[in-house]
Design a protein around this motif. Structure first.
Motif, PDB file in Angstrom:
ATOM      1  N   THR A   1       1.613 -17.643   7.895  1.00 13.85           N
ATOM      2  CA  THR A   1       0.394 -18.315   7.445  1.00 13.85           C
ATOM      3  C   THR A   1      -0.848 -17.480   7.672  1.00 13.85           C
ATOM      4  O   THR A   1      -1.747 -17.444   6.833  1.00 13.85           O
ATOM      5  CB  THR A   1       0.246 -19.664   8.180  1.00 13.85           C
ATOM      6  OG1 THR A   1       1.494 -20.340   8.140  1.00 13.85           O
ATOM      7  CG2 THR A   1      -0.808 -20.529   7.529  1.00 13.85           C
ATOM      8  N   ASP A   2      -0.925 -16.808   8.819  1.00 16.01           N
ATOM      9  CA  ASP A   2      -2.116 -16.012   9.107  1.00 16.01           C
ATOM     10  C   ASP A   2      -2.280 -14.904   8.076  1.00 16.01           C
ATOM     11  O   ASP A   2      -3.382 -14.684   7.547  1.00 16.01           O
ATOM     12  CB  ASP A   2      -2.015 -15.419  10.517  1.00 16.01           C
ATOM     13  CG  ASP A   2      -3.204 -14.535  10.839  1.00 16.01           C
ATOM     14  OD1 ASP A   2      -4.333 -15.071  10.922  1.00 16.01           O
ATOM     15  OD2 ASP A   2      -3.020 -13.312  11.001  1.00 16.01           O
TER      16      ASP A   2
ATOM     17  N   LEU B   1      -4.983 -12.757   3.338  1.00 13.85           N
ATOM     18  CA  LEU B   1      -4.855 -12.125   2.022  1.00 13.85           C
ATOM     19  C   LEU B   1      -5.647 -12.883   0.966  1.00 13.85           C
ATOM     20  O   LEU B   1      -6.400 -12.275   0.191  1.00 13.85           O
ATOM     21  CB  LEU B   1      -3.379 -12.058   1.622  1.00 13.85           C
ATOM     22  CG  LEU B   1      -3.107 -11.467   0.239  1.00 13.85           C
ATOM     23  CD1 LEU B   1      -3.552 -10.007   0.167  1.00 13.85           C
ATOM     24  CD2 LEU B   1      -1.625 -11.596  -0.126  1.00 13.85           C
ATOM     25  N   ILE B   2      -5.500 -14.184   0.903  1.00 19.87           N
ATOM     26  CA  ILE B   2      -6.188 -14.950  -0.130  1.00 19.87           C
ATOM     27  C   ILE B   2      -7.704 -14.877   0.071  1.00 19.87           C
ATOM     28  O   ILE B   2      -8.469 -14.851  -0.898  1.00 19.87           O
ATOM     29  CB  ILE B   2      -5.674 -16.412  -0.173  1.00 19.87           C
ATOM     30  CG1 ILE B   2      -5.978 -17.060  -1.525  1.00 19.87           C
ATOM     31  CG2 ILE B   2      -6.232 -17.236   0.953  1.00 19.87           C
ATOM     32  CD1 ILE B   2      -5.093 -16.615  -2.647  1.00 19.87           C
ATOM     33  N   ASP B   3      -8.147 -14.795   1.328  1.00 22.73           N
ATOM     34  CA  ASP B   3      -9.577 -14.637   1.605  1.00 22.73           C
ATOM     35  C   ASP B   3     -10.068 -13.266   1.155  1.00 22.73           C
ATOM     36  O   ASP B   3     -11.184 -13.130   0.641  1.00 22.73           O
ATOM     37  CB  ASP B   3      -9.862 -14.830   3.091  1.00 22.73           C
ATOM     38  CG  ASP B   3      -9.745 -16.283   3.547  1.00 22.73           C
ATOM     39  OD1 ASP B   3      -9.693 -17.178   2.668  1.00 22.73           O
ATOM     40  OD2 ASP B   3      -9.695 -16.514   4.772  1.00 22.73           O
TER      41      ASP B   3
ATOM     42  N   ALA C   1       1.823 -27.597   9.838  1.00 25.41           N
ATOM     43  CA  ALA C   1       0.726 -26.734  10.289  1.00 25.41           C
ATOM     44  C   ALA C   1       0.380 -25.705   9.224  1.00 25.41           C
ATOM     45  O   ALA C   1      -0.807 -25.415   8.984  1.00 25.41           O
ATOM     46  CB  ALA C   1       1.116 -26.041  11.595  1.00 25.41           C
ATOM     47  N   GLU C   2       1.389 -25.155   8.568  1.00 18.85           N
ATOM     48  CA  GLU C   2       1.142 -24.159   7.517  1.00 18.85           C
ATOM     49  C   GLU C   2       0.329 -24.737   6.369  1.00 18.85           C
ATOM     50  O   GLU C   2      -0.687 -24.165   5.954  1.00 18.85           O
ATOM     51  CB  GLU C   2       2.462 -23.611   6.986  1.00 18.85           C
ATOM     52  CG  GLU C   2       3.153 -22.645   7.911  1.00 18.85           C
ATOM     53  CD  GLU C   2       4.261 -21.873   7.213  1.00 18.85           C
ATOM     54  OE1 GLU C   2       4.442 -22.048   5.989  1.00 18.85           O
ATOM     55  OE2 GLU C   2       4.932 -21.074   7.893  1.00 18.85           O
ATOM     56  N   ILE C   3       0.786 -25.870   5.836  1.00 18.16           N
ATOM     57  CA  ILE C   3       0.083 -26.409   4.672  1.00 18.16           C
ATOM     58  C   ILE C   3      -1.301 -26.915   5.057  1.00 18.16           C
ATOM     59  O   ILE C   3      -2.211 -26.940   4.214  1.00 18.16           O
ATOM     60  CB  ILE C   3       0.895 -27.497   3.953  1.00 18.16           C
ATOM     61  CG1 ILE C   3       1.152 -28.689   4.865  1.00 18.16           C
ATOM     62  CG2 ILE C   3       2.193 -26.927   3.410  1.00 18.16           C
ATOM     63  CD1 ILE C   3       1.832 -29.840   4.150  1.00 18.16           C
ATOM     64  N   GLY C   4      -1.487 -27.276   6.315  1.00 16.62           N
ATOM     65  CA  GLY C   4      -2.819 -27.648   6.764  1.00 16.62           C
ATOM     66  C   GLY C   4      -3.791 -26.487   6.708  1.00 16.62           C
ATOM     67  O   GLY C   4      -4.983 -26.665   6.480  1.00 16.62           O
ATOM     68  N   GLN C   5      -3.263 -25.259   6.892  1.00 18.85           N
ATOM     69  CA  GLN C   5      -4.120 -24.074   6.904  1.00 18.85           C
ATOM     70  C   GLN C   5      -4.332 -23.458   5.527  1.00 18.85           C
ATOM     71  O   GLN C   5      -5.391 -22.891   5.263  1.00 18.85           O
ATOM     72  CB  GLN C   5      -3.520 -23.028   7.850  1.00 18.85           C
ATOM     73  CG  GLN C   5      -3.524 -23.446   9.310  1.00 18.85           C
ATOM     74  CD  GLN C   5      -2.987 -22.346  10.211  1.00 18.85           C
ATOM     75  OE1 GLN C   5      -3.530 -21.246  10.260  1.00 18.85           O
ATOM     76  NE2 GLN C   5      -1.910 -22.639  10.910  1.00 18.85           N
ATOM     77  N   VAL C   6      -3.319 -23.544   4.659  1.00 25.17           N
ATOM     78  CA  VAL C   6      -3.440 -22.877   3.351  1.00 25.17           C
ATOM     79  C   VAL C   6      -3.422 -23.853   2.178  1.00 25.17           C
ATOM     80  O   VAL C   6      -3.514 -23.438   1.024  1.00 25.17           O
ATOM     81  CB  VAL C   6      -2.333 -21.814   3.151  1.00 25.17           C
ATOM     82  CG1 VAL C   6      -2.415 -20.746   4.221  1.00 25.17           C
ATOM     83  CG2 VAL C   6      -0.949 -22.461   3.120  1.00 25.17           C
ATOM     84  N   GLY C   7      -3.320 -25.145   2.464  1.00 27.89           N
ATOM     85  CA  GLY C   7      -3.149 -26.135   1.405  1.00 27.89           C
ATOM     86  C   GLY C   7      -4.233 -26.145   0.349  1.00 27.89           C
ATOM     87  O   GLY C   7      -3.978 -26.482  -0.808  1.00 27.89           O
TER      88      GLY C   7
END
Length: 256
Positions: free
Chosen positions: A147-148, A153-155, A179-185
């Motif tokens: 996720t990090d 990357l997307i940023d 937790a992953e989808i909370g960060q990149v959702g």
């Protein structure tokens, strides 16, 4: 009720011809198909793409193009060939792989990450000129293998036409998935859906119904504004009967 509609990635059935895949998708009541660039719609072969696009359109199926373009290993000229196929197919979205395939994100230097982000940004801009969105595969051994790395990357890409897919790494515990989808959702366009364990054994999707219900219930609002698809990817024994059962399960999950 989920905002995602049911779909299928045709890598699930690499050995089947497109007309049979469309038939299976229609029988299962799916809304979309993501056509594989390494099996059914080769990049650069626009006549095949148009034929498959007509098959899909007549069946009422939306289309995405699952390319294996992997920037920065693959440059903009390689992407344009895949994009031409996506356009001929009538696809509204093209999937690409972020970074060199089969390479862990931890092995990239800062300059290599910048080069990948710049290449993807250029591809996003090129696709935008043709009304096609770009989505990054979310996959082990890529720049979205955790996720990090995906978030950074997307940023760094920082382009409104570039989004993320999401899928769980095989065997990913539910708490980590949430937790992953909370960060990149907020960047997620579509999902790849399957039921695998950490050893990549495949199981009926019914065995993971609660998992996927929880994932969908926790999905945050996204900047994506188009139709969203939860696409089945791989089934037990590559069996059409297993696919039909999984598609029925997916429909039940999406209905809430």
């Amino acid at each position: 009720m989920s905002t995602f509609e049911p779909g299928l990635c045709t890598v699930t059935f690499r050995s089947l011809p497109p007309d049979r895949i469309v038939e299976l998708a229609v029988e299962a009541g799916l809304a979309a198909i993501e056509w594989a660039g390494d099996a059914h719609v080769p990049p650069g072969d626009e006549p095949i793409a148009r034929d498959v696009g007509r098959l899909s359109e007549r069946a009422g199926l939306a289309t995405s193009y699952g390319s294996y373009v992997a920037p920065p290993t693959d440059d903009l000229s390689v992407f344009r060939r895949a994009l031409d196929s996506a356009i001929a197919l009538g696809a509204s979205n093209i999937r690409i792989w972020p970074g060199t395939r089969q390479r862990d994100s931890k092995d990239y230097s800062a300059s290599e990450r910048r080069a990948a982000a710049a290449a993807i940004r250029d591809m996003g801009a090129e696709a935008a000129r043709h009304g096609v969105t770009v989505s990054l595969e979310y996959h082990p051994q890529s720049l979205t293998d955790n996720t990090d790395s995906a978030r950074r990357l997307i940023d760094a890409i920082a382009h409104a036409n570039v989004y993320l897919y999401w899928q769980p790494r095989p065997g990913l515990p539910l708490d980590e998935a949430l937790a992953e989808i909370g960060q990149v959702g907020q960047h997620i366009s579509h999902l790849h859906v399957f039921a695998w364990d950490s050893d990549r054994n495949r199981f009926p999707l019914k065995s993971a119904s609660d998992y996927w219900r929880a994932v969908l219930a926790a999905m945050p609002a996204s900047r994506w504004t188009g139709r969203r698809f939860a696409m089945l990817e791989f089934v037990a024994n590559d069996d059409p009967a297993a696919f039909s059962e999984d598609a029925a399960t997916l429909g039940q999950i999406l209905q809430g």
